[in-house]
Write an enzyme that holds these catalytic residues in place. Structure first.
Site, mmCIF file in Angstrom:
data_model
loop_
_atom_site.group_PDB
_atom_site.id
_atom_site.type_symbol
_atom_site.label_atom_id
_atom_site.label_comp_id
_atom_site.label_asym_id
_atom_site.label_seq_id
_atom_site.Cartn_x
_atom_site.Cartn_y
_atom_site.Cartn_z
ATOM 1 N N TYR A 33 -2.558 0.017 1.140
ATOM 2 C CA TYR A 33 -1.365 0.330 1.929
ATOM 3 C C TYR A 33 -1.287 -0.532 3.170
ATOM 4 O O TYR A 33 -2.240 -1.236 3.526
ATOM 5 C CB TYR A 33 -1.339 1.821 2.290
ATOM 6 C CG TYR A 33 -2.277 2.242 3.410
ATOM 7 C CD1 TYR A 33 -3.650 2.312 3.217
ATOM 8 C CD2 TYR A 33 -1.783 2.572 4.676
ATOM 9 C CE1 TYR A 33 -4.500 2.699 4.239
ATOM 10 C CE2 TYR A 33 -2.633 2.958 5.703
ATOM 11 C CZ TYR A 33 -3.987 3.020 5.480
ATOM 12 O OH TYR A 33 -4.823 3.400 6.490
ATOM 13 N N ARG A 52 -2.462 -9.466 4.993
ATOM 14 C CA ARG A 52 -3.601 -8.575 4.736
ATOM 15 C C ARG A 52 -3.393 -7.806 3.426
ATOM 16 O O ARG A 52 -4.348 -7.563 2.678
ATOM 17 C CB ARG A 52 -3.808 -7.607 5.897
ATOM 18 C CG ARG A 52 -5.028 -6.724 5.693
ATOM 19 C CD ARG A 52 -5.354 -5.876 6.886
ATOM 20 N NE ARG A 52 -4.282 -4.949 7.191
ATOM 21 C CZ ARG A 52 -4.196 -4.246 8.313
ATOM 22 N NH1 ARG A 52 -5.120 -4.381 9.252
ATOM 23 N NH2 ARG A 52 -3.191 -3.419 8.530
ATOM 24 N N ARG A 101 -5.848 9.560 -18.009
ATOM 25 C CA ARG A 101 -6.871 9.319 -16.988
ATOM 26 C C ARG A 101 -8.038 8.580 -17.612
ATOM 27 O O ARG A 101 -8.586 9.027 -18.620
ATOM 28 C CB ARG A 101 -7.339 10.651 -16.403
ATOM 29 C CG ARG A 101 -8.428 10.520 -15.342
ATOM 30 C CD ARG A 101 -8.763 11.874 -14.727
ATOM 31 N NE ARG A 101 -9.763 11.748 -13.668
ATOM 32 C CZ ARG A 101 -11.086 11.865 -13.858
ATOM 33 N NH1 ARG A 101 -11.564 12.126 -15.074
ATOM 34 N NH2 ARG A 101 -11.916 11.724 -12.846
ATOM 35 N N LYS A 150 -7.791 -2.368 2.781
ATOM 36 C CA LYS A 150 -7.025 -1.226 3.299
ATOM 37 C C LYS A 150 -6.617 -0.294 2.164
ATOM 38 O O LYS A 150 -5.469 -0.296 1.712
ATOM 39 C CB LYS A 150 -5.810 -1.725 4.094
ATOM 40 C CG LYS A 150 -5.232 -0.685 5.043
ATOM 41 C CD LYS A 150 -4.351 -1.336 6.072
ATOM 42 C CE LYS A 150 -3.562 -0.354 6.909
ATOM 43 N NZ LYS A 150 -4.363 0.548 7.722
ATOM 44 N N GLU A 182 -15.473 1.653 14.148
ATOM 45 C CA GLU A 182 -14.066 1.702 14.583
ATOM 46 C C GLU A 182 -13.623 3.148 14.684
ATOM 47 O O GLU A 182 -14.398 4.062 14.403
ATOM 48 C CB GLU A 182 -13.181 0.914 13.608
ATOM 49 C CG GLU A 182 -13.278 1.389 12.174
ATOM 50 C CD GLU A 182 -12.558 0.493 11.168
ATOM 51 O OE1 GLU A 182 -11.599 -0.200 11.547
ATOM 52 O OE2 GLU A 182 -12.965 0.506 9.988
ATOM 53 N N LEU A 206 -11.930 -2.490 9.279
ATOM 54 C CA LEU A 206 -10.659 -3.072 8.863
ATOM 55 C C LEU A 206 -10.304 -4.202 9.830
ATOM 56 O O LEU A 206 -10.494 -4.075 11.042
ATOM 57 C CB LEU A 206 -9.551 -2.013 8.888
ATOM 58 C CG LEU A 206 -8.228 -2.552 8.339
ATOM 59 C CD1 LEU A 206 -8.277 -2.664 6.820
ATOM 60 C CD2 LEU A 206 -7.062 -1.698 8.768
HETATM 61 N N1 PDD Z 1 -4.396 2.336 10.501
HETATM 62 N N2 PDD Z 1 -9.050 0.500 11.429
HETATM 63 C C1 PDD Z 1 -8.649 1.422 10.541
HETATM 64 C C2 PDD Z 1 -9.677 2.191 9.808
HETATM 65 C C3 PDD Z 1 -7.262 1.641 10.327
HETATM 66 O O1 PDD Z 1 -6.856 2.552 9.440
HETATM 67 C C4 PDD Z 1 -6.314 0.889 11.080
HETATM 68 C C5 PDD Z 1 -4.834 1.059 10.884
HETATM 69 C C6 PDD Z 1 -6.792 -0.059 12.009
HETATM 70 C C7 PDD Z 1 -5.870 -0.902 12.825
HETATM 71 O O2 PDD Z 1 -5.238 -1.888 12.034
HETATM 72 P P1 PDD Z 1 -3.789 -2.436 12.412
HETATM 73 O O3 PDD Z 1 -3.891 -2.954 13.790
HETATM 74 O O4 PDD Z 1 -3.568 -3.493 11.415
HETATM 75 O O5 PDD Z 1 -2.822 -1.286 12.308
HETATM 76 C C8 PDD Z 1 -8.166 -0.228 12.142
HETATM 77 C C9 PDD Z 1 -2.990 2.559 10.231
HETATM 78 C C10 PDD Z 1 -2.116 2.382 11.419
HETATM 79 C C11 PDD Z 1 -2.831 3.907 9.566
HETATM 80 O O6 PDD Z 1 -3.654 4.209 8.720
HETATM 81 O O7 PDD Z 1 -1.880 4.640 9.873
#
Ligand code: PDD
Length: 286
Positions: A33, A52, A101, A150, A182, A206
């Protein structure tokens, strides 16, 4: 107004937008996503998000349902159809819906599932939290080893968010081998003696699109940046801390595990980075 959602080539009222019970995303979390923010009806960092996305798909041998130009058209169409001013666009691609499945991937000709929807957040860039700062707790990082992809397997981050809420806090910073990886859905930073410190890229985190932009702006503004792991103790002794993500931009962190960071109030460096990021991203928005 009913929200209009995109599903596999169609724009539908949200109550008519459906995917199969056999969808690989539903059964195996076999999907990726992106979340792109929208300010004044324009997309922030769209290019970074599609790049990405392509990387995530490639890492999982997953087929792209369409090219980036088509994705841009769909994003824009959703902004228009939903009168979206400020908010986010969520995009998800799964390995599709074979008719049963099975752990093995379905035949390569199986059509991927593509879903996009908008989330309206009026005043997204004026979040009150930017003035007060966030409180975070530290938790063990129990996610899988490919956090650079992601994927939609977000149960542990979701549990982390609930642990934070139960502790009266806003988010959790995850810790592995003694160092912060993170936040549950954001990248984590500390500032010590004017140097911005954030975990180096690898499979452990990420590769945030907001992170890349913020570090670029910081370097352009002659700020010192160190990309390396840091500990909870180091964070608690830092002058400032903050997070970045597409939905929060740059957000100050003022407390970690009950201990104030710096003055216990949002610091000047985080505030400045937020200002620069919002200004530059609005200029470059498409
Ligand atoms: N999340 N680390 C993780 C684990 C994340 O899920 C996200 C983003 C980030 C930041 O990445 P970016 O700057 O590209 O948004 C870091 C999104 C916003 C979400 O899951 O809603």
């Amino acid at each position: 107004m009913t929200r209009i959602v995109y599903v596999n080539g169609e724009y539908l009222p949200e109550d008519q937008a459906k995917v199969s019970v056999f969808d690989r995303g539903f059964l195996f979390a076999d999907g990726v996503y992106e979340v792109t923010s929208v300010l004044d009806g324009k997309l922030i960092d769209f290019d970074g998000h599609t790049k990405r996305l392509t990387r995530s798909l490639n890492e999982l041998d997953m087929r792209a349902p369409c090219d980036s130009a088509t994705l841009l058209e769909i994003h824009r169409e959703l902004v228009t159809r939903n009168d979206l001013v400020d908010g986010m666009i969520y995009l998800q691609i799964t390995r599709g819906a074979p008719n049963d499945r099975d752990f093995a991937y379905p035949a390569p000709e199986t059509e991927p599932t593509l879903v996009l929807f908008t989330q309206s957040k009026p005043g997204l860039a004026d979040s009150p939290m930017a003035k007060t700062g966030m409180k975070v707790i530290s938790i063990e990082d129990q996610r899988w080893g490919r956090r650079d992809i992601k994927t939609v397997q977000l149960l542990y981050p979701s549990m982390g968010k609930m642990m934070a809420k139960a502790a009266g806090c806003d988010d959790a910073w995850m810790v592995e081998d003694g160092a912060v990886t993170e936040g549950t859905s954001n990248n984590a930073y500390i500032i010590k003696d004017g140097t911005i410190i954030t975990r180096n890229l690898g499979t452990e985190i990420l590769h945030g699109i907001t992170r890349a932009a913020v570090l670029r702006f910081a370097r352009e503004a002659q700020m010192k940046v160190e990309e390396r792991p840091f500990t909870v103790a180091e964070a608690q002794a830092a002058d400032e801390a903050f997070i970045t993500s597409a939905s929060t931009f740059v957000m100050p962190v003022v407390e970690l595990d009950g201990q104030s960071i710096g003055t216990g109030k949002p610091g000047p460096v985080a505030a400045r980075l937020r200002e620069i990021y919002l200004e530059e991203s609005r200029k470059a928005a498409i």
